[in-house]
Design a protein around this motif. Structure first.
Motif, PDB file in Angstrom:
ATOM      1  N   MET A 163       0.829  -1.212   0.000  1.00  0.00           N
ATOM      2  CA  MET A 163       0.000   0.000   0.000  1.00  0.00           C
ATOM      3  C   MET A 163       0.860   1.258   0.000  1.00  0.00           C
ATOM      4  O   MET A 163       0.526   2.232  -0.661  1.00  0.00           O
ATOM      5  N   ALA A 164       1.960   1.257   0.724  1.00  0.00           N
ATOM      6  CA  ALA A 164       2.837   2.433   0.758  1.00  0.00           C
ATOM      7  C   ALA A 164       3.433   2.698  -0.617  1.00  0.00           C
ATOM      8  O   ALA A 164       3.444   3.845  -1.090  1.00  0.00           O
ATOM      9  N   TYR A 165       3.925   1.657  -1.276  1.00  0.00           N
ATOM     10  CA  TYR A 165       4.449   1.826  -2.629  1.00  0.00           C
ATOM     11  C   TYR A 165       3.350   2.330  -3.566  1.00  0.00           C
ATOM     12  O   TYR A 165       3.565   3.238  -4.368  1.00  0.00           O
ATOM     13  N   ALA A 166       2.193   1.725  -3.477  1.00  0.00           N
ATOM     14  CA  ALA A 166       1.089   2.116  -4.349  1.00  0.00           C
ATOM     15  C   ALA A 166       0.706   3.571  -4.121  1.00  0.00           C
ATOM     16  O   ALA A 166       0.470   4.317  -5.066  1.00  0.00           O
ATOM     17  N   LEU A 178       4.608   3.922  -7.031  1.00  0.00           N
ATOM     18  CA  LEU A 178       5.707   3.017  -7.376  1.00  0.00           C
ATOM     19  C   LEU A 178       5.140   1.639  -7.745  1.00  0.00           C
ATOM     20  O   LEU A 178       5.166   0.689  -6.958  1.00  0.00           O
ATOM     21  N   VAL A 179       4.630   1.557  -8.961  1.00  0.00           N
ATOM     22  CA  VAL A 179       3.936   0.353  -9.423  1.00  0.00           C
ATOM     23  C   VAL A 179       4.838  -0.868  -9.371  1.00  0.00           C
ATOM     24  O   VAL A 179       4.464  -1.913  -8.823  1.00  0.00           O
ATOM     25  N   GLY A 180       6.011  -0.769  -9.948  1.00  0.00           N
ATOM     26  CA  GLY A 180       6.921  -1.912  -9.995  1.00  0.00           C
ATOM     27  C   GLY A 180       7.277  -2.433  -8.623  1.00  0.00           C
ATOM     28  O   GLY A 180       7.275  -3.649  -8.381  1.00  0.00           O
ATOM     29  N   VAL A 231       4.234  -4.296  -7.008  1.00  0.00           N
ATOM     30  CA  VAL A 231       4.035  -5.641  -7.563  1.00  0.00           C
ATOM     31  C   VAL A 231       5.158  -6.576  -7.119  1.00  0.00           C
ATOM     32  O   VAL A 231       4.913  -7.720  -6.734  1.00  0.00           O
ATOM     33  N   GLU A 232       6.399  -6.094  -7.158  1.00  0.00           N
ATOM     34  CA  GLU A 232       7.541  -6.924  -6.746  1.00  0.00           C
ATOM     35  C   GLU A 232       7.415  -7.346  -5.281  1.00  0.00           C
ATOM     36  O   GLU A 232       7.650  -8.512  -4.938  1.00  0.00           O
ATOM     37  N   THR A 233       7.028  -6.419  -4.418  1.00  0.00           N
ATOM     38  CA  THR A 233       6.860  -6.746  -3.001  1.00  0.00           C
ATOM     39  C   THR A 233       5.768  -7.789  -2.817  1.00  0.00           C
ATOM     40  O   THR A 233       5.933  -8.746  -2.051  1.00  0.00           O
ATOM     41  N   PHE A 234       4.672  -7.616  -3.536  1.00  0.00           N
ATOM     42  CA  PHE A 234       3.591  -8.582  -3.436  1.00  0.00           C
ATOM     43  C   PHE A 234       4.049  -9.969  -3.892  1.00  0.00           C
ATOM     44  O   PHE A 234       3.784 -10.977  -3.234  1.00  0.00           O
ATOM     45  N   VAL A 245      -7.091   2.784  -8.012  1.00  0.00           N
ATOM     46  CA  VAL A 245      -7.490   3.808  -8.982  1.00  0.00           C
ATOM     47  C   VAL A 245      -6.458   4.930  -9.004  1.00  0.00           C
ATOM     48  O   VAL A 245      -6.022   5.371 -10.068  1.00  0.00           O
ATOM     49  N   ASP A 246      -6.038   5.377  -7.842  1.00  0.00           N
ATOM     50  CA  ASP A 246      -5.049   6.450  -7.767  1.00  0.00           C
ATOM     51  C   ASP A 246      -3.706   6.003  -8.351  1.00  0.00           C
ATOM     52  O   ASP A 246      -3.080   6.739  -9.112  1.00  0.00           O
ATOM     53  N   LEU A 247      -3.283   4.798  -8.022  1.00  0.00           N
ATOM     54  CA  LEU A 247      -2.026   4.248  -8.533  1.00  0.00           C
ATOM     55  C   LEU A 247      -2.032   4.170 -10.056  1.00  0.00           C
ATOM     56  O   LEU A 247      -1.108   4.652 -10.713  1.00  0.00           O
ATOM     57  N   PHE A 248      -3.079   3.601 -10.613  1.00  0.00           N
ATOM     58  CA  PHE A 248      -3.166   3.487 -12.067  1.00  0.00           C
ATOM     59  C   PHE A 248      -3.244   4.860 -12.733  1.00  0.00           C
ATOM     60  O   PHE A 248      -2.600   5.105 -13.741  1.00  0.00           O
ATOM     61  N   SER A 249      -4.050   5.752 -12.169  1.00  0.00           N
ATOM     62  CA  SER A 249      -4.218   7.083 -12.762  1.00  0.00           C
ATOM     63  C   SER A 249      -2.918   7.867 -12.777  1.00  0.00           C
ATOM     64  O   SER A 249      -2.576   8.493 -13.782  1.00  0.00           O
TER      65      SER A 249
END
Length: 141
Positions: free
Chosen positions: A3-6, A10-12, A15-18, A53-57
């Motif tokens: 959530m903090a990255y998002a 910081l998309v990458g 996803v990497e953390t997940f 939504v915020d991350l993608f936008s």
């Protein structure tokens, strides 16, 4: 961490953390949004959708943002539309920006964000006459 990255766009890293969490077989919580429903049978809460939504936008994935919005199982709130509208401003998507502004104004007609961001969407694309119409409308209010 996801959530903090998002939250910071910081998309990458998100996803990497997940993916690392999955490899380590860590027990996931509601904060682990990505594929929560498919892999773990958990229903993500509304604020996770808002974060996505915020991350993608912010990162220009505007069609993905629209898909998330279209499939959200919750009533939409103003921040959802503002996030999309801001992404449309940043990445110059006039059509989607108009849709987001319309939805935002339907939800909260007195919301200033739509009147501020929509002319910026227009001007970023070079649609100066459309931007001027919105600004003129604001001045006449």
């Amino acid at each position: 961490m996801v959530m903090a990255y998002a939250h910071h766009g910081l998309v990458g890293e998100a996803v990497e953390t997940f993916e690392n969490m999955k490899l380590a077989a860590l027990q996931l919580s509601q904060a682990s949004f990505v594929s929560m429903k498919l892999d773990y049978g958990m229903d993500p809460p509304a604020d996770n959708y808002g974060c996505l939504v915020d991350l993608f936008s912010r990162n220009g994935f505007l069609e993905d943002t629209k898909h998330v919005i279209d499939t959200m199982p919750f009533p939409l709130w103003p921040a959802i539309w503002r996030s999309l509208l801001n992404g449309c401003r940043i990445y110059g998507n006039k059509k989607l920006g108009e849709w987001a502004a319309e939805k935002l104004l339907q939800l909260v007609p007195e919301n200033d964000a739509a009147y501020i961001l929509l002319p910026k969407v227009y001007s970023e694309e070079g649609s100066w006459s459309d931007a001027a119409k919105v600004v003129s409308y604001i001045v006449s209010m």
